[in-house]
Design an enzyme around this catalytic site. Structure first.
Site, PDB file in Angstrom:
ATOM      1  N   GLU A  99      -4.792   4.289   5.439  1.00 43.17           N
ATOM      2  CA  GLU A  99      -4.531   4.000   3.967  1.00 43.17           C
ATOM      3  C   GLU A  99      -5.125   5.154   3.306  1.00 43.17           C
ATOM      4  O   GLU A  99      -4.726   5.637   2.129  1.00 43.17           O
ATOM      5  CB  GLU A  99      -5.188   2.706   3.766  1.00 43.17           C
ATOM      6  CG  GLU A  99      -5.026   2.247   2.238  1.00 43.17           C
ATOM      7  CD  GLU A  99      -5.918   1.193   1.368  1.00 43.17           C
ATOM      8  OE1 GLU A  99      -5.846  -0.018   2.297  1.00 43.17           O
ATOM      9  OE2 GLU A  99      -6.446   1.313   0.728  1.00 43.17           O
TER      10      GLU A  99
ATOM     11  N   SER B  30     -10.677  -0.054   2.773  1.00 42.94           N
ATOM     12  CA  SER B  30     -10.013  -0.256   4.069  1.00 42.94           C
ATOM     13  C   SER B  30      -9.362   1.217   4.379  1.00 42.94           C
ATOM     14  O   SER B  30      -8.858   1.937   3.795  1.00 42.94           O
ATOM     15  CB  SER B  30      -8.923  -0.939   4.047  1.00 42.94           C
ATOM     16  OG  SER B  30      -9.261  -2.284   3.658  1.00 42.94           O
TER      17      SER B  30
ATOM     18  N   ARG C 296       0.759  -1.246   0.168  1.00 38.32           N
ATOM     19  CA  ARG C 296       0.026  -0.091  -0.093  1.00 38.32           C
ATOM     20  C   ARG C 296       0.939   1.395   0.185  1.00 38.32           C
ATOM     21  O   ARG C 296       0.570   2.365   0.579  1.00 38.32           O
ATOM     22  CB  ARG C 296      -0.922  -0.005   1.281  1.00 38.32           C
ATOM     23  CG  ARG C 296      -1.912  -1.181   1.062  1.00 38.32           C
ATOM     24  CD  ARG C 296      -3.048  -0.927  -0.025  1.00 38.32           C
ATOM     25  NE  ARG C 296      -4.113  -1.668   0.065  1.00 38.32           N
ATOM     26  CZ  ARG C 296      -4.311  -2.872  -0.112  1.00 38.32           C
ATOM     27  NH1 ARG C 296      -3.194  -3.500  -0.964  1.00 38.32           N
ATOM     28  NH2 ARG C 296      -5.375  -3.679  -0.130  1.00 38.32           N
TER      29      ARG C 296
HETATM   30  P1  FAD Z   1      -8.513   8.822  -5.779  1.00 37.27           P
HETATM   31  O1  FAD Z   1      -9.039   8.684  -4.500  1.00 37.27           O
HETATM   32  O2  FAD Z   1      -8.894   9.810  -6.789  1.00 37.27           O
HETATM   33  O3  FAD Z   1      -6.728   9.153  -5.394  1.00 37.27           O
HETATM   34  C1  FAD Z   1      -6.085   8.696  -4.396  1.00 37.27           C
HETATM   35  C2  FAD Z   1      -4.758   9.341  -4.226  1.00 37.27           C
HETATM   36  O4  FAD Z   1      -3.941   9.240  -5.370  1.00 37.27           O
HETATM   37  C3  FAD Z   1      -4.891  11.031  -4.236  1.00 37.27           C
HETATM   38  O5  FAD Z   1      -4.144  11.266  -3.207  1.00 37.27           O
HETATM   39  C4  FAD Z   1      -4.824  11.546  -5.422  1.00 37.27           C
HETATM   40  O6  FAD Z   1      -4.445  12.776  -5.280  1.00 37.27           O
HETATM   41  C5  FAD Z   1      -3.685  10.559  -5.959  1.00 37.27           C
HETATM   42  N1  FAD Z   1      -3.840  10.407  -7.169  1.00 37.27           N
HETATM   43  C6  FAD Z   1      -5.122   9.825  -8.146  1.00 37.27           C
HETATM   44  N2  FAD Z   1      -4.713  10.133  -9.453  1.00 37.27           N
HETATM   45  C7  FAD Z   1      -3.557  10.391  -9.573  1.00 37.27           C
HETATM   46  C8  FAD Z   1      -2.350  10.295 -10.702  1.00 37.27           C
HETATM   47  N3  FAD Z   1      -2.987  10.245 -11.800  1.00 37.27           N
HETATM   48  N4  FAD Z   1      -1.443  11.083 -10.465  1.00 37.27           N
HETATM   49  C9  FAD Z   1      -1.032  11.178  -9.220  1.00 37.27           C
HETATM   50  N5  FAD Z   1      -1.585  10.745  -8.072  1.00 37.27           N
HETATM   51  C10 FAD Z   1      -2.913  10.380  -8.202  1.00 37.27           C
HETATM   52  N6  FAD Z   1      -7.497  -0.518  -2.660  1.00 37.27           N
HETATM   53  C11 FAD Z   1      -6.691  -1.522  -2.884  1.00 37.27           C
HETATM   54  O7  FAD Z   1      -5.438  -1.388  -2.993  1.00 37.27           O
HETATM   55  N7  FAD Z   1      -7.330  -2.832  -2.913  1.00 37.27           N
HETATM   56  C12 FAD Z   1      -8.575  -3.126  -2.753  1.00 37.27           C
HETATM   57  O8  FAD Z   1      -8.946  -4.360  -2.521  1.00 37.27           O
HETATM   58  C13 FAD Z   1      -9.434  -1.999  -2.584  1.00 37.27           C
HETATM   59  N8  FAD Z   1     -10.692  -2.096  -2.160  1.00 37.27           N
HETATM   60  C14 FAD Z   1     -11.371  -0.915  -2.254  1.00 37.27           C
HETATM   61  C15 FAD Z   1     -13.109  -1.199  -2.231  1.00 37.27           C
HETATM   62  C16 FAD Z   1     -13.753  -0.207  -2.044  1.00 37.27           C
HETATM   63  C17 FAD Z   1     -15.222  -0.395  -1.777  1.00 37.27           C
HETATM   64  C18 FAD Z   1     -13.211   0.985  -2.156  1.00 37.27           C
HETATM   65  C19 FAD Z   1     -14.264   2.293  -2.166  1.00 37.27           C
HETATM   66  C20 FAD Z   1     -11.890   1.393  -2.306  1.00 37.27           C
HETATM   67  C21 FAD Z   1     -11.076   0.182  -2.391  1.00 37.27           C
HETATM   68  N9  FAD Z   1      -9.730   0.318  -2.676  1.00 37.27           N
HETATM   69  C22 FAD Z   1      -8.845  -0.720  -2.578  1.00 37.27           C
HETATM   70  C23 FAD Z   1      -9.049   1.751  -2.529  1.00 37.27           C
HETATM   71  C24 FAD Z   1      -8.912   2.405  -4.096  1.00 37.27           C
HETATM   72  O9  FAD Z   1      -9.759   1.688  -4.753  1.00 37.27           O
HETATM   73  C25 FAD Z   1      -7.690   2.409  -4.663  1.00 37.27           C
HETATM   74  O10 FAD Z   1      -6.832   3.002  -3.835  1.00 37.27           O
HETATM   75  C26 FAD Z   1      -7.532   2.993  -5.897  1.00 37.27           C
HETATM   76  O11 FAD Z   1      -6.459   2.786  -6.535  1.00 37.27           O
HETATM   77  C27 FAD Z   1      -8.093   4.699  -5.786  1.00 37.27           C
HETATM   78  O12 FAD Z   1      -8.172   5.077  -7.113  1.00 37.27           O
HETATM   79  P2  FAD Z   1      -8.949   6.530  -7.492  1.00 37.27           P
HETATM   80  O13 FAD Z   1      -8.734   6.689  -8.889  1.00 37.27           O
HETATM   81  O14 FAD Z   1     -10.363   6.534  -6.938  1.00 37.27           O
HETATM   82  O15 FAD Z   1      -8.153   7.513  -6.571  1.00 37.27           O
HETATM   83  N1  EPU Z   2     -11.342  -9.775  10.317  1.00 36.59           N
HETATM   84  C1  EPU Z   2     -12.189  -9.576  11.693  1.00 36.59           C
HETATM   85  N2  EPU Z   2     -13.380  -9.005  11.838  1.00 36.59           N
HETATM   86  C2  EPU Z   2     -13.983  -8.504  10.703  1.00 36.59           C
HETATM   87  C3  EPU Z   2     -13.738  -8.828   9.440  1.00 36.59           C
HETATM   88  C4  EPU Z   2     -12.360  -9.272   9.366  1.00 36.59           C
HETATM   89  O1  EPU Z   2     -11.471 -10.058  12.800  1.00 36.59           O
HETATM   90  O2  EPU Z   2     -15.280  -8.264  10.772  1.00 36.59           O
HETATM   91  C5  EPU Z   2     -10.231 -10.304  10.320  1.00 36.59           C
HETATM   92  C6  EPU Z   2     -10.371 -11.776  10.072  1.00 36.59           C
HETATM   93  O3  EPU Z   2      -9.194 -12.427  10.635  1.00 36.59           O
HETATM   94  C7  EPU Z   2     -10.188 -11.761   8.597  1.00 36.59           C
HETATM   95  C8  EPU Z   2      -9.226 -10.952   8.394  1.00 36.59           C
HETATM   96  O4  EPU Z   2      -9.499  -9.918   9.245  1.00 36.59           O
HETATM   97  O5  EPU Z   2      -9.411 -13.107   8.267  1.00 36.59           O
HETATM   98  C9  EPU Z   2      -8.862 -10.247   6.942  1.00 36.59           C
HETATM   99  O6  EPU Z   2     -10.158  -9.918   6.542  1.00 36.59           O
HETATM  100  P1  EPU Z   2     -10.534  -9.626   4.816  1.00 36.59           P
HETATM  101  O7  EPU Z   2     -10.201 -10.815   4.183  1.00 36.59           O
HETATM  102  O8  EPU Z   2     -11.754  -8.864   4.771  1.00 36.59           O
HETATM  103  O9  EPU Z   2      -9.355  -8.644   4.672  1.00 36.59           O
HETATM  104  P2  EPU Z   2      -8.658  -7.273   4.825  1.00 36.59           P
HETATM  105  O10 EPU Z   2      -7.172  -7.733   5.472  1.00 36.59           O
HETATM  106  O11 EPU Z   2      -9.412  -6.682   5.802  1.00 36.59           O
HETATM  107  C10 EPU Z   2      -7.528  -6.626   2.873  1.00 36.59           C
HETATM  108  C11 EPU Z   2      -7.225  -5.274   2.106  1.00 36.59           C
HETATM  109  C12 EPU Z   2      -8.350  -5.123   1.123  1.00 36.59           C
HETATM  110  C13 EPU Z   2      -8.458  -6.273   0.168  1.00 36.59           C
HETATM  111  C14 EPU Z   2      -8.521  -7.571   1.369  1.00 36.59           C
HETATM  112  C15 EPU Z   2      -8.609  -8.660   0.099  1.00 36.59           C
HETATM  113  C16 EPU Z   2      -5.753  -3.809   3.455  1.00 36.59           C
HETATM  114  C17 EPU Z   2      -5.791  -2.625   4.335  1.00 36.59           C
HETATM  115  N3  EPU Z   2      -6.968  -4.065   3.041  1.00 36.59           N
HETATM  116  O12 EPU Z   2      -8.572  -6.449   3.846  1.00 36.59           O
HETATM  117  O13 EPU Z   2      -8.136  -3.832   0.446  1.00 36.59           O
HETATM  118  O14 EPU Z   2      -9.492  -5.968  -0.542  1.00 36.59           O
HETATM  119  O15 EPU Z   2      -7.685  -7.996   2.027  1.00 36.59           O
HETATM  120  O16 EPU Z   2      -7.169  -8.844  -0.307  1.00 36.59           O
HETATM  121  O17 EPU Z   2      -4.550  -4.331   3.181  1.00 36.59           O
HETATM  122  C18 EPU Z   2      -8.451  -1.596   0.412  1.00 36.59           C
HETATM  123  O18 EPU Z   2      -7.084  -1.377   0.487  1.00 36.59           O
HETATM  124  O19 EPU Z   2      -9.395  -0.437   0.331  1.00 36.59           O
HETATM  125  C19 EPU Z   2      -9.088  -2.773   0.554  1.00 36.59           C
HETATM  126  C20 EPU Z   2     -10.479  -3.049   0.748  1.00 36.59           C
END
Ligand code: FAD
Ligand code: EPU
Length: 339
Positions: free
Chosen positions: A334, A238, A164
């Site tokens: 994050e 997250s 991240r």
């Molecule tokens: P924005 O929110 O628009 O921007 C994020 C940051 O990047 C800001 O600081 C912005 O200024 C900068 N930025 C954006 N575009 C550029 C660019 N072109 N050049 C330089 N800087 C830039 N993330 C994960 O890693 N794994 C996940 O599983 C995951 N699951 C998600 C689930 C949900 C429901 C949501 C809402 C978010 C999740 N995220 C996850 C976070 C998010 O999707 C990612 O961080 C994604 O890459 C953000 O993209 P964005 O275009 O929306 O960025």
């Molecule tokens: N857990 C709990 N309580 C809950 C939910 C989860 O204790 O209510 C614990 C459990 O032990 C579970 C563990 O957390 O096994 C992991 O949960 P989950 O699989 O939902 O994944 P996460 O670690 O919470 C991360 C990423 C997600 C990504 C998923 C799948 C980070 C900060 N988050 O979540 O990314 O989608 O794994 O790979 O690394 C994001 O970055 O925005 C994001 C959604």
């Protein structure tokens, strides 16, 4: 290119926070981006590049120029018998790129299906999910320095990717704008079943030789079952990173909490789950007014309707403080906080 004044960003951030931007412009090419950056009218104002707004929290109105990146285009640049290089404009929706690649059977990206946001933001935090991280398929990117408008190409090692994180979230935070990204993908893909819930689902469905298309469908279904849809409940995924702690600290915690899950990052450090820590502190599903943590995943802070960015930020600080008091662990954000 048209700059507008005092527009609401409510529909441009997935928290659905209703803040205004003093100036706003949407750009569709590198030329338009340079024009926006070079314009004397905004030279003294701070600038923020926005993608899908899915990893950002505005805590107040933005007193500067928000540049919405909509640079389009996906193209196949190069290939040999094993690999293919695909380039995408930074404004392309990330999941459209994943779908494009999976449709052509270009592998290595499928576990990253359905992550919201744009291609240009993907390297910022080295997006990751279900056993894959962007860096594994990243080839290079292009972009522009905000101050000088100079263009620069970054190869993988220059990006300093880690969990991240990247150079763009640290030294180059708010200094560099990514305009395009190139990925190197496999033409003869092997599926990645390293994440237990993906593997279990393949077994449950009795798929003997899963394809990357199967993995994409499974990952999308898991994500839909676990994470709230920002269209229904505002959130940015997250809110905190999963903490990495020393082996010694982990041993002490594990004695007190035998159900603490973990995995080794290297021989001295382990990653534990922020969701577990937050739940143990009694925060799962807790609600204050229109904000709180999600009932199924407490690592996700939500906006039930009209929460302000400040209220959401305050909740995040309360959670951090409780985790620190109970576990002596400092959670790191994050989500990108715009103060
Ligand atoms: P924005 O929110 O628009 O921007 C994020 C940051 O990047 C800001 O600081 C912005 O200024 C900068 N930025 C954006 N575009 C550029 C660019 N072109 N050049 C330089 N800087 C830039 N993330 C994960 O890693 N794994 C996940 O599983 C995951 N699951 C998600 C689930 C949900 C429901 C949501 C809402 C978010 C999740 N995220 C996850 C976070 C998010 O999707 C990612 O961080 C994604 O890459 C953000 O993209 P964005 O275009 O929306 O960025
Ligand atoms: N857990 C709990 N309580 C809950 C939910 C989860 O204790 O209510 C614990 C459990 O032990 C579970 C563990 O957390 O096994 C992991 O949960 P989950 O699989 O939902 O994944 P996460 O670690 O919470 C991360 C990423 C997600 C990504 C998923 C799948 C980070 C900060 N988050 O979540 O990314 O989608 O794994 O790979 O690394 C994001 O970055 O925005 C994001 C959604």
């Amino acid at each position: 290119m048209k700059v507008v004044k005092n527009i609401s960003l409510k529909n441009l951030n997935t928290f659905g926070v209703d803040v205004k931007s003093k100036y706003f412009v949407e750009i569709y090419s590198e030329e338009e981006l340079k024009q926006a950056l070079n314009s004397g009218e905004y030279s003294n104002h701070q600038k923020l590049i926005l993608g899908g707004g899915s990893n950002i929290l505005f805590t107040k109105d933005y007193d500067g120029l928000v540049i919405k990146n909509s640079i389009p285009g996906i193209k196949l640049l190069d290939e040999d018998s094993k690999k293919v290089i695909v380039e995408a404009g930074a404004g392309v929706i990330w999941d459209e790129l994943v779908k494009y690649c999976v449709d052509y059977n270009f592998g290595g990206i499928e576990n990253l299906s359905y992550i919201p946001g744009t291609v240009g933001a993907a390297p910022i935090q080295n997006i990751g999910a279900y056993g894959q991280e962007l860096e594994e398929i990243f080839y290079e990117l292009n972009g522009i320095y905000i101050d000088s408008c100079e263009t620069k190409n970054f190869n993988k090692s220059e990006c300093s990717f880690s969990y991240r994180s990247s150079i763009f979230k640290n030294e180059l935070k708010n200094k560099f704008i990514i305009t395009s990204v190139k990925l190197k993908l496999n033409k003869n893909p092997n599926v990645n079943l390293s994440y237990n819930s993906v593997k279990k689902e393949v077994e449950k469905k009795n798929i003997k030789q899963p394809t990357i298309k199967d993995i994409r469908e499974i990952v999308i279904a898991i994500r839909k079952s676990k994470l709230p849809d920002p269209v229904e409940i505002g959130n940015a995924g997250s809110f905190f990173k999963n903490p990495v702690i020393t082996k010694e600290k982990f041993k002490v915690l594990k004695e007190e909490y035998p159900d603490l899950k973990h995995f080794f990052v290297d021989e001295n450090n382990v990653k534990i789950f922020a969701a577990w820590l937050i739940e143990k502190c009694g925060w799962k599903g807790k609600r204050f007014g229109d904000t709180g943590t999600h009932k199924l995943q407490p690592l996700v802070i939500v906006n039930y309707g009209n929460a302000s960015g400040k209220e959401i930020y305050e909740i995040s600080k309360m959670i951090k403080s409780d985790v620190k008091t109970i576990f002596y662990i400092t959670l790191k954000n994050e989500v990108n906080i715009i103060n």
